[in-house]
Design an enzyme around this catalytic site. Structure first.
Site, short mmCIF file in Angstrom:
data_model
loop_
_atom_site.label_atom_id
_atom_site.label_comp_id
_atom_site.label_asym_id
_atom_site.label_seq_id
_atom_site.Cartn_x
_atom_site.Cartn_y
_atom_site.Cartn_z
CG ASP A 30 -35.30 -17.26 -1.89
OD1 ASP A 30 -35.56 -16.71 -0.80
OD2 ASP A 30 -36.16 -17.89 -2.54
CB ILE A 86 -34.87 -26.80 1.33
CG1 ILE A 86 -34.63 -27.22 -0.11
CG2 ILE A 86 -33.57 -26.60 2.09
CD1 ILE A 86 -35.88 -27.43 -0.94
N GLY A 118 -39.41 -19.86 0.53
CA GLY A 118 -38.16 -19.80 -0.22
C GLY A 118 -37.40 -21.10 -0.08
CD GLU A 119 -35.45 -22.97 3.72
OE1 GLU A 119 -35.69 -24.20 3.64
OE2 GLU A 119 -35.43 -22.37 4.82
N GLY A 120 -36.24 -22.89 -2.23
CA GLY A 120 -36.55 -23.86 -3.26
C GLY A 120 -37.67 -24.81 -2.85
#
Length: 355
Positions: free
Chosen positions: A172, A95, A314-316
């Site tokens: 997340d 990210i 995830g992580e955006g």
């Protein structure tokens, strides 16, 4: 049920102006497809046409651990969550790299990481508890912890908006977090939980069976509270999911657009739409993950993903990868010439005698 302030819809008058401008730009009507739709959406969110370019996008990664991870539902040990918090903070995660490319900034918050102490006071300023209960056999949170997590998410949204963010991307981080996400989505959509369980971090058949069993058990525990989003996230969710729900709901209350990420964030968004009806109009789905529950959640919210790159990190990360397309949408609406400005005919000839 916890109450958020009422959500006002994006500006329909501004949307009409954007649609009318799209129709006189030097292209066939609708020729830019989703870019046109996205430009109209961001214009409505901002309430003015032409819209301002998205210049201060902010990624907020919500980190937390899940008691169900002890049941062998993930390919990684729970210690990885705290380690990845440190990796994001030091700038070494996916990210961080993606956000740097697209000009966004990244913040990671420890909502419920299973570590003795948060990595730092700033990261742990909204911490609710250490880890969460195993949703297959017990509630994830107490009533007080659930309220605290929802409030934390709303407060974080306020902090970012007050600091000047013009678009928010929730991300997340947490080993095992696709398990409560699948449970919540099954409970809120009424779909068979066994059909919604995916491989998450890349689990094998045995782990998939354990995960499916855990999700089915969690949904069974929540069968009488499906209409209560606060009770649902307390029973079969987690603190980080509750915080993301509060974050998405409050962003809509504050009239700030959001790009949703994958299955975990979208599970939280389903909760947020119930907490603050109409919030979904302030969101776009950044991408579609490979998790089957994600497709179900997007369908339930009526959202079409901007990209589909088979991502599942995830992580955006998926939403951040979609951000340049949103910026392209703004740029084309703002900077293309109209037919009149370019002295280009806006009508095709119907005289087939013209050679």
């Amino acid at each position: 049920m916890m109450r958020f302030s009422s959500v006002t819809p994006p500006d329909s008058s501004a949307a009409t102006q954007a649609r009318e401008r799209q129709d006189v730009l030097t292209k066939p009507q609708g020729a830019l497809g989703r870019l046109e739709e996205l430009s109209i959406w961001i214009t409505a969110c901002q309430g003015s046409c032409p819209p301002r370019q998205v210049a201060r996008a902010r990624v907020v990664v919500f980190a937390g651990d899940h008691g169900v991870s002890r049941s062998g539902v993930s390919a990684y040990p729970r210690e990885v969550t705290a380690q990845m918090v440190a990796n994001i903070e030091s700038g070494g995660a996916a990210i961080n790299v993606l956000a740097e490319v697209v000009g966004a900034t990244v913040r990671v918050v420890d909502i419920a990481v299973d570590s003795a102490q948060p990595l730092s006071a700033g990261i742990g300023g909204h911490r609710v508890r250490r880890g969460c209960g195993d949703i297959s056999i017990e509630d994830a949170l107490s009533d007080a912890e659930t309220t605290a997590a929802l409030d934390a998410g709303a407060a974080i949204a306020d902090e970012e908006i007050d600091a000047g963010a013009d678009l928010l991307i929730p991300g997340d981080l947490g080993i095992g977090n696709t398990t409560p996400s699948a449970a919540l989505i099954a409970a809120m959509t009424g779909l068979d939980p066994a059909d919604l369980v995916g491989r998450g971090t890349g689990i094998d058949e045995e782990a998939l069976a354990r995960k499916t069993s855990a999700v089915c058990a969690a949904v069974a525990r929540a069968r009488n509270i499906a209409d209560d989003p606060v009770a649902l996230v307390r029973t079969c969710g987690s603190a980080d999911l509750a915080a993301m729900a509060g974050f998405c709901a409050q962003a809509a209350v504050r009239r700030t657009p959001v790009l949703l990420d994958g299955v975990v964030v979208t599970a939280a968004a389903l909760l947020a739409e119930r907490l603050a009806p109409g919030a979904r109009h302030w969101w776009q789905a950044g991408h579609r993950s490979t998790e089957p529950a994600h497709r179900a959640a997007l369908d339930h919210l009526g959202l079409e993903p901007i990209i589909d790159m088979r991502m599942r990190l995830g992580e955006g990360s998926g939403a951040t990868a979609a951000l340049p397309l949103l910026r392209c949408a703004v740029a084309t609406l703002n900077s293309m010439s109209t037919f009149a400005e370019a002295a280009v005919s806006d009508r095709a000839t119907t005289d087939d005698r013209v050679s």
